[in-house]
Structures are given as structure tokens and as C-alpha cells.
Enzyme design. Structure first.
Site, PDB file in Angstrom:
ATOM      1  N   GLY A  35      19.670  23.255 -45.832  1.00 12.51           N
ATOM      2  CA  GLY A  35      20.290  24.455 -46.391  1.00 12.51           C
ATOM      3  C   GLY A  35      19.755  25.742 -45.778  1.00 12.51           C
ATOM      4  CB  ALA A  36      16.913  26.486 -43.543  1.00 17.52           C
ATOM      5  N   GLY A  37      20.126  26.738 -42.770  1.00 15.10           N
ATOM      6  CA  GLY A  37      21.118  27.332 -41.867  1.00 15.10           C
ATOM      7  C   GLY A  37      21.052  26.787 -40.445  1.00 15.10           C
ATOM      8  CE  LYS A  38      17.910  21.618 -40.534  1.00 15.54           C
ATOM      9  NZ  LYS A  38      17.918  21.984 -41.970  1.00 15.54           N
ATOM     10  CB  SER A  39      24.609  22.832 -39.505  1.00 15.93           C
ATOM     11  OG  SER A  39      23.815  21.843 -40.033  1.00 15.93           O
ATOM     12  NE  ARG A  65      26.228  17.248 -46.445  1.00 16.20           N
ATOM     13  CZ  ARG A  65      25.178  17.745 -45.784  1.00 16.20           C
ATOM     14  NH1 ARG A  65      25.355  18.517 -44.724  1.00 16.20           N
ATOM     15  NH2 ARG A  65      23.963  17.472 -46.176  1.00 16.20           N
ATOM     16  NE  ARG A 158      25.133  21.908 -47.263  1.00 21.87           N
ATOM     17  CZ  ARG A 158      24.059  21.418 -46.646  1.00 21.87           C
ATOM     18  NH1 ARG A 158      23.675  21.933 -45.489  1.00 21.87           N
ATOM     19  NH2 ARG A 158      23.365  20.425 -47.169  1.00 21.87           N
ATOM     20  NE  ARG A 169      20.313  16.715 -49.191  1.00 21.52           N
ATOM     21  CZ  ARG A 169      20.726  16.502 -47.946  1.00 21.52           C
ATOM     22  NH1 ARG A 169      20.708  17.459 -47.073  1.00 21.52           N
ATOM     23  NH2 ARG A 169      21.183  15.313 -47.573  1.00 21.52           N
ATOM     24  CG  ASN A 192      19.686  31.981 -41.601  1.00 20.97           C
ATOM     25  OD1 ASN A 192      20.232  33.056 -41.352  1.00 20.97           O
ATOM     26  ND2 ASN A 192      20.354  30.883 -41.923  1.00 20.97           N
ATOM     27  CG  ASP A 193      17.424  38.047 -45.421  1.00 24.41           C
ATOM     28  OD1 ASP A 193      18.456  37.801 -46.065  1.00 24.41           O
ATOM     29  OD2 ASP A 193      16.604  38.924 -45.757  1.00 24.41           O
TER      30      ASP A 193
HETATM   31  P1  ADP Z   1      21.326  23.261 -42.801  1.00 26.82           P
HETATM   32  O1  ADP Z   1      22.086  22.787 -41.593  1.00 26.82           O
HETATM   33  O2  ADP Z   1      19.996  23.815 -42.441  1.00 26.82           O
HETATM   34  O3  ADP Z   1      21.235  22.228 -43.880  1.00 26.82           O
HETATM   35  P2  ADP Z   1      23.645  24.975 -43.237  1.00 26.82           P
HETATM   36  O4  ADP Z   1      23.858  25.524 -41.877  1.00 26.82           O
HETATM   37  O5  ADP Z   1      24.587  23.915 -43.700  1.00 26.82           O
HETATM   38  O6  ADP Z   1      22.126  24.495 -43.433  1.00 26.82           O
HETATM   39  O7  ADP Z   1      23.667  26.210 -44.249  1.00 26.82           O
HETATM   40  C1  ADP Z   1      23.627  26.009 -45.654  1.00 26.82           C
HETATM   41  C2  ADP Z   1      24.653  26.937 -46.314  1.00 26.82           C
HETATM   42  O8  ADP Z   1      24.179  28.276 -46.215  1.00 26.82           O
HETATM   43  C3  ADP Z   1      26.011  26.875 -45.666  1.00 26.82           C
HETATM   44  O9  ADP Z   1      27.003  26.934 -46.675  1.00 26.82           O
HETATM   45  C4  ADP Z   1      26.041  28.134 -44.782  1.00 26.82           C
HETATM   46  O10 ADP Z   1      27.343  28.631 -44.644  1.00 26.82           O
HETATM   47  C5  ADP Z   1      25.143  29.093 -45.558  1.00 26.82           C
HETATM   48  N1  ADP Z   1      24.384  30.031 -44.722  1.00 26.82           N
HETATM   49  C6  ADP Z   1      23.721  29.767 -43.572  1.00 26.82           C
HETATM   50  N2  ADP Z   1      23.083  30.876 -43.122  1.00 26.82           N
HETATM   51  C7  ADP Z   1      23.343  31.859 -44.003  1.00 26.82           C
HETATM   52  C8  ADP Z   1      22.971  33.260 -44.097  1.00 26.82           C
HETATM   53  N3  ADP Z   1      22.198  33.845 -43.183  1.00 26.82           N
HETATM   54  N4  ADP Z   1      23.416  33.950 -45.153  1.00 26.82           N
HETATM   55  C9  ADP Z   1      24.181  33.376 -46.095  1.00 26.82           C
HETATM   56  N5  ADP Z   1      24.576  32.081 -46.073  1.00 26.82           N
HETATM   57  C10 ADP Z   1      24.161  31.324 -45.046  1.00 26.82           C
HETATM   58  P1  5GP Z   2      21.743  16.496 -43.798  1.00 28.52           P
HETATM   59  O1  5GP Z   2      21.913  15.299 -44.676  1.00 28.52           O
HETATM   60  O2  5GP Z   2      21.692  17.776 -44.592  1.00 28.52           O
HETATM   61  O3  5GP Z   2      22.715  16.530 -42.644  1.00 28.52           O
HETATM   62  O4  5GP Z   2      20.304  16.373 -43.126  1.00 28.52           O
HETATM   63  C1  5GP Z   2      19.178  16.195 -43.917  1.00 28.52           C
HETATM   64  C2  5GP Z   2      17.924  16.373 -43.097  1.00 28.52           C
HETATM   65  O5  5GP Z   2      17.874  15.365 -42.085  1.00 28.52           O
HETATM   66  C3  5GP Z   2      17.840  17.705 -42.369  1.00 28.52           C
HETATM   67  O6  5GP Z   2      16.528  18.220 -42.576  1.00 28.52           O
HETATM   68  C4  5GP Z   2      18.034  17.350 -40.917  1.00 28.52           C
HETATM   69  O7  5GP Z   2      17.289  18.202 -40.061  1.00 28.52           O
HETATM   70  C5  5GP Z   2      17.445  15.956 -40.895  1.00 28.52           C
HETATM   71  N1  5GP Z   2      17.940  15.154 -39.758  1.00 28.52           N
HETATM   72  C6  5GP Z   2      19.177  15.107 -39.226  1.00 28.52           C
HETATM   73  N2  5GP Z   2      19.204  14.268 -38.182  1.00 28.52           N
HETATM   74  C7  5GP Z   2      17.952  13.785 -38.043  1.00 28.52           C
HETATM   75  C8  5GP Z   2      17.338  12.880 -37.124  1.00 28.52           C
HETATM   76  O8  5GP Z   2      17.920  12.349 -36.203  1.00 28.52           O
HETATM   77  N3  5GP Z   2      16.012  12.633 -37.320  1.00 28.52           N
HETATM   78  C9  5GP Z   2      15.295  13.191 -38.323  1.00 28.52           C
HETATM   79  N4  5GP Z   2      14.001  12.889 -38.403  1.00 28.52           N
HETATM   80  N5  5GP Z   2      15.832  14.052 -39.196  1.00 28.52           N
HETATM   81  C10 5GP Z   2      17.148  14.337 -39.056  1.00 28.52           C
END
Ligand code: ADP
Ligand code: 5GP
EC number: 2.7.4.8
Length: 219
Positions: A35-39, A65, A158, A169, A192-193
């Protein structure tokens, strides 16, 4: 916040697990709480610099999903298949997260490196620690939410988690936020603010690597 310079970070530690001669541009590992915003950051990076970066498609045993595609977001597999392939040595790393298996296959990284692209991996903290034992030598970036409260709001908005998986989580996030402070674990921490600011920081941190790839693919 730059923890230490990105150049020349290739750790010279001994006893690394070989990744079977993988080569190419230096990979990038993105980690941070769910949920930090990696994707979100990654998608933008791939949209804007699609010819330079490639995503390492992980395997997972969790359910897809809505909108997620097999082979694009993840390879969605059964636990049985994944355990078999792990035992066969097909994975660089794997971990159990929130009740499911996740892992990076050697083939996923190789596919990106074969295109001379910077391979971006999205892995949890266990993945970071396990990749440190290999000879992959990526740049490690931690994506941090502004606070745990904001993280919870984002995860709720989300709308992908049950109350149970949300709780798991958030518990993992608390540990991750502490671990990210560990000296030398990450090369860069991006808070990621504001999304645009976070993205610019990411882009800037990777600009040298991008230039290197562009230079070698033009020559
Ligand atoms: P992760 O991949 O780390 O689990 P996501 O990229 O799915 O996280 O982001 C989680 C949620 O937060 C998503 O709904 C996304 O649209 C939202 N989000 C990401 N970055 C920001 C931001 N800077 N401000 C507000 N919402 C954000
Ligand atoms: P999500 O279910 O939200 O897609 O991912 C959950 C967590 O699994 C996230 O912290 C993501 O970074 C981690 N993750 C996704 N793919 C991999 C992987 O290949 N290896 C490991 N160790 N973690 C992963």
C-alpha cells in the site's frame, strides 16, 4: 533521503548465491509496505521509460485482483506448483507474505536482462534480505508511506483486502518501517506523500542508470 551514494554500491561481500550468470544493466529492487505505492510508481516508470525498464514478473499463490493479468502483474500459480519449482532451483528468492507465497524466478529476471533493460523487482523485506545473499547486486529502494494511518487509508481505498489480510499487511508494515532504518539495508528511502514528488525522486535516482542503458543501446 539518500542514505548513501548509489554509485559503486556493488557489495563486495563474500559467499553470495550465484544467479546463473545473469548480466545486463544493474537491477532495481523496490520494497516497502503493502500500500506504500510501489506498483503506482513502477507503472509510471514503465509508462514513461518503457524501453529502458522491464518488470520482473513474480510468481504468487494469492488470487488475482480485479484487473490483474496473469503473466503481466504476476504468474498466478498454486502452492503445489510453486513449491515444486522452488525445489527445482528456479527461483532467485521466495517468501511467505500474508499467508501466500511470492517469488522471483530466474527466468523473470533473465527475460528483462536479455532485452538490455533495467530489471525492476517489487519484493517484500524478506526478498530484500534474500537478494542480498545473491550476486544480483541491485539498487535497493524503500518506498515509505507518510505514516501508518495514511497507509491504512490507502489500503482501504484500494479496496483489495479483507479485514484479515488488511490487518496482516498493517502488522507487516510496522515491522518494515522499523527495518528500513537499518544501516546499509537500502540505498534510498522515498517517502511517498505527494506522488509527483516521489516519482521525481525515483526518476532522478535512476537517471545515471537510464543514461547508461541508452548509451549502450545506441552504440
Ligand atoms: P503497493 O504496490 O506498494 O502495494 P499501490 O501502488 O497499490 O501500493 O498503492 C496503494 C494505493 O494507494 C493505491 O490505491 C494507489 O492509487 C494509492 N496511492 C499510491 N501513491 C499515492 C499517493 N502519493 N497519494 C495518494 N494515494 C496514493
Ligand atoms: P501484493 O499481494 O500486494 O501484490 O504483494 C504483497 C507483498 O509481496 C508486497 O510487499 C510485494 O512487494 C511482495 N512481493 C511481490 N512479489 C514478490 C516476490 O517475488 N518476492 C517477494 N519476496 N516478495 C514479493
Amino acid at each position: 533521503m539518500l542514505r548513501r551514494p548509489l554509485a559503486g554500491l556493488a557489495a563486495a561481500a563474500l559467499g553470495r548465491v550465484p544467479t546463473d550468470g545473469m548480466s545486463g544493466p544493474r537491477p532495481v529492487v523496490l520494497s516497502g509496505p503493502s500500500g506504500a505505492g510501489k506498483s503506482t510508481l513502477l507503472k509510471r516508470l514503465l509508462q514513461e521509460h518503457g524501453s529502458v525498464f522491464g518488470f520482473s514478473v513474480s510468481h504468487t499463490t494469492r488470487d488475482p485482483r480485479p484487473g490483474e493479468e496473469n503473466g503481466k502483474d504476476y504468474y498466478f500459480v498454486t502452492r503445489e506448483v510453486m513449491q515444486r519449482d522452488i525445489a527445482a532451483g528456479d527461483f532467485i528468492e521466495h517468501a511467505e507474505f500474508s499467508g501466500n507465497l511470492y517469488g522471483t524466478s530466474k527466468a523473470a529476471v533473465r527475460a528483462v536482462q536479455a532485452m538490455n533493460r533495467i530489471c525492476v523487482l517489487d519484493v517484500d523485506l524478506q526478498g530484500v534480505r534474500n537478494i542480498k545473499k545473491t550476486d544480483l547486486r541491485p539498487i535497493y529502494i524503500f518506498v515509505q508511506p507518510p505514516s501508518l494511518d495514511v497507509l491504512e487509508q490507502r489500503l482501504r481505498q484500494r479496496n483489495t483486502e479483507t479485514e484479515e489480510s488488511l490487518a496482516k499487511r498493517l502488522a507487516a508494515a510496522r515491522v518494515d518501517m522499523e527495518s528500513s532504518k537499518e544501516q546499509g539495508l537500502f540505498d534510498l528511502v522515498i517517502i511517498n506523500d505527494n506522488l509527483d514528488t516521489a516519482y521525481q525522486t525515483l526518476e532522478e535516482a535512476l537517471s545515471e542508470e537510464m543514461k547508461n542503458v541508452q548509451r549502450t543501446s545506441c552504440s
